[in-house]
Design a protein around this motif. Structure first.
Motif, PDB file in Angstrom:
ATOM      1  N   ALA A  22       0.850  -1.190   0.000  1.00 20.35           N
ATOM      2  CA  ALA A  22       0.000   0.000   0.000  1.00 20.35           C
ATOM      3  C   ALA A  22       0.884   1.238   0.000  1.00 20.35           C
ATOM      4  O   ALA A  22       2.007   1.227   0.521  1.00 20.35           O
ATOM      5  N   GLY A  23       0.377   2.316  -0.595  1.00 18.16           N
ATOM      6  CA  GLY A  23       1.152   3.547  -0.678  1.00 18.16           C
ATOM      7  C   GLY A  23       1.298   4.234   0.668  1.00 18.16           C
ATOM      8  O   GLY A  23       0.489   4.047   1.588  1.00 18.16           O
ATOM      9  N   GLN A  24       2.325   5.066   0.781  1.00 16.87           N
ATOM     10  CA  GLN A  24       2.605   5.729   2.057  1.00 16.87           C
ATOM     11  C   GLN A  24       1.492   6.699   2.463  1.00 16.87           C
ATOM     12  O   GLN A  24       1.165   6.816   3.644  1.00 16.87           O
ATOM     13  N   ALA A  25       0.906   7.392   1.512  1.00 15.65           N
ATOM     14  CA  ALA A  25      -0.176   8.321   1.859  1.00 15.65           C
ATOM     15  C   ALA A  25      -1.354   7.568   2.479  1.00 15.65           C
ATOM     16  O   ALA A  25      -1.976   8.041   3.446  1.00 15.65           O
ATOM     17  N   GLN A  26      -1.654   6.383   1.948  1.00 13.72           N
ATOM     18  CA  GLN A  26      -2.731   5.580   2.516  1.00 13.72           C
ATOM     19  C   GLN A  26      -2.360   5.058   3.893  1.00 13.72           C
ATOM     20  O   GLN A  26      -3.176   5.053   4.822  1.00 13.72           O
ATOM     21  N   LEU A  27      -1.115   4.652   4.059  1.00 14.48           N
ATOM     22  CA  LEU A  27      -0.670   4.161   5.364  1.00 14.48           C
ATOM     23  C   LEU A  27      -0.731   5.258   6.423  1.00 14.48           C
ATOM     24  O   LEU A  27      -1.057   4.994   7.586  1.00 14.48           O
ATOM     25  N   GLU A  28      -0.410   6.476   6.036  1.00 11.78           N
ATOM     26  CA  GLU A  28      -0.496   7.586   6.982  1.00 11.78           C
ATOM     27  C   GLU A  28      -1.913   7.746   7.502  1.00 11.78           C
ATOM     28  O   GLU A  28      -2.125   8.055   8.691  1.00 11.78           O
ATOM     29  N   LYS A  29      -2.908   7.546   6.641  1.00  5.98           N
ATOM     30  CA  LYS A  29      -4.305   7.644   7.074  1.00  5.98           C
ATOM     31  C   LYS A  29      -4.683   6.497   8.008  1.00  5.98           C
ATOM     32  O   LYS A  29      -5.469   6.673   8.945  1.00  5.98           O
TER      33      LYS A  29
END
Length: 427
Positions: A81-88
């Motif tokens: 999964a992308g980092q922006a999604q992981l941040e959420k």
């Protein structure tokens, strides 16, 4: 039981080690029993032996018989999964930790290859191409985000005009080039891990399908012809877990993916397809992925199925995906076609967990298995030896169950995959 031979793939035809391990017969004991002889189990066996634990690994068929010996051989950076999604999902601090573990996963593969002299055609670079105009903007934003927030400078954006000089592939609108990524011969890598684990003192058994296990102080692991008594059990079955552990099975879905290998290509044609000999992948939901082999074949993966059966004509099934990208290969002979079963999760992040004080598992790599499963083995060795922090970083990522559990997950998955496949085709 009789173990099944490796399937007829280009990987099996070019395997550079012939390993054979006897089935388990009678009773045995070890500190740790590992179920599954793919990257997760082999890496765990090697890292546990380096920490002094006695290890018995049980594989139902041959070492690397499953996805570890059949996949595209991409060793990508970061997480699935992308980092922006992981941040959420987990917040900035945890996302940073996950990013570092993703980089360490690639580094671990490279270190193991070097330390154990594993001959697996390890090479550098991945070109990730935008299949739709909107995807190009998202890739450019990702490059900027990873540079600003994670200080990752091995990723750059490639405009469409520059991309045209890097590949003759059709239908792309831009790309990212990740010089930190690697790619390799997946079966030879797995066989090298198996040899290293055995040399380190791990006991490996092929043709030893685990039928059940029970916990009663010690963990008792049973096969048709023997049993293992152990303090710790590692379930490293991935897409082949089936009914062995229902508590973990509901978080993964086995699916089938397919590959082909062309005849050897001329140097000029190979350079036209992939100028810089990197691996390639696209942004479609049902992703296509490809690379050149050491003998200049195109190894191309495309298409999925969601039943237990493989297509009758795998070569033809995958060829149509290849020709959408490379119509110039219409007259090129296809020498090999094969399929394999992997496990995906709902959010495409791997599922790490512990079921009791002595039972651990890691699976659901969702197409990112070469680096992540290798790292999983390392982290499993850490948590068993009493250092849980890094394993818990991976285990803390939400891992929802498929609706309906193992019984009803298939209809929902098929409906969802068909929807996204249609969206891929319609753009």
């Amino acid at each position: 039981m009789q173990s099944q031979a490796h399937i007829d793939s280009w990987y099996a035809a070019t395997a550079n080690l012939s390993l054979s391990f006897p089935p388990l017969r009678g009773g045995a004991a070890a500190d740790v029993c590992i179920v599954g002889g793919g990257y997760t189990g082999l890496s765990a066996a090697l890292h546990l032996r380096q920490r002094g634990y006695s290890v018995i690994l049980l594989e139902a068929n041959r070492v690397a018989w499953g996805a570890s010996g059949r996949n595209g051989g991409h060793v990508g950076t970061g997480q699935r999964a992308g980092q922006a999604q992981l941040e959420k999902w987990v917040g900035q601090a945890q996302a940073q930790a996950l990013w570092q573990l993703g980089l360490e996963a690639v580094e671990t593969v490279c270190d193991l290859v070097a330390e154990h002299s594993i001959d697996c055609d390890l090479r550098s670079g991945n070109l990730h191409v935008a299949s739709k105009p909107g995807d190009a903007a998202e890739l450019a934003a990702e490059v900027d985000h990873l540079s600003r927030v994670y200080h990752y400078d091995d990723l750059r954006y490639v405009e469409a005009d520059e991309l045209a000089g890097m590949t003759s592939g059709q239908g792309f609108h831009g790309a990212t080039l990740d010089s930190g990524a690697r790619h390799l011969h997946p079966l030879n890598y797995a066989l090298g891990l198996a040899r290293a684990a055995a040399d380190a003192g791990a006991t490996l058994h092929e043709g030893s399908r685990v039928t059940h296990y029970r916990e009663n102080g010690k963990v008792q692991v049973s096969t048709a012809a023997g049993s293992v008594s152990c303090d710790y059990l590692v379930l490293a079955c991935n897409g082949y877990l089936e009914r062995l552990e229902p508590r973990a099975a509901g978080r993964i879905m086995p699916i089938n993916n397919y590959m082909l290998a062309t005849e050897p290509l001329s140097d000029a044609l190979a350079a036209r397809l992939i100028r810089d000999d990197c691996s390639m992948s696209d942004t479609l939901f049902v992703v296509n992925y490809w690379k050149l082999s050491a003998d200049r074949r195109l190894l191309f993966g495309g298409g999925e199925s969601y039943s237990r059966r493989f297509p009758a004509d795998i070569k033809g099934f995958v060829r149509k995906y290849m020709l959408r990208i490379y119509p110039e290969l219409a007259q090129t002979r296809i020498d090999y076609g094969w399929g394999g079963t992997l496990a995906i999760t709902l959010n495409r992040m791997p599922d790490f967990g512990r079921l009791s004080q002595g039972v651990f598992y890691a699976h659901g790599y969702s197409g990112h298995g070469v680096p992540t499963a290798t790292l999983a083995g390392k982290l499993l060795a850490e948590v068993i030896s009493g250092s849980a922090e890094r394993f818990d970083v991976m285990a803390s990522v939400p891992s929802p169950r498929f609706p309906g559990g193992t019984l009803l997950r298939w209809p929902g998955l098929v409906a969802g995959m068909l929807f996204y496949s249609l969206r891929d085709r319609l753009g």
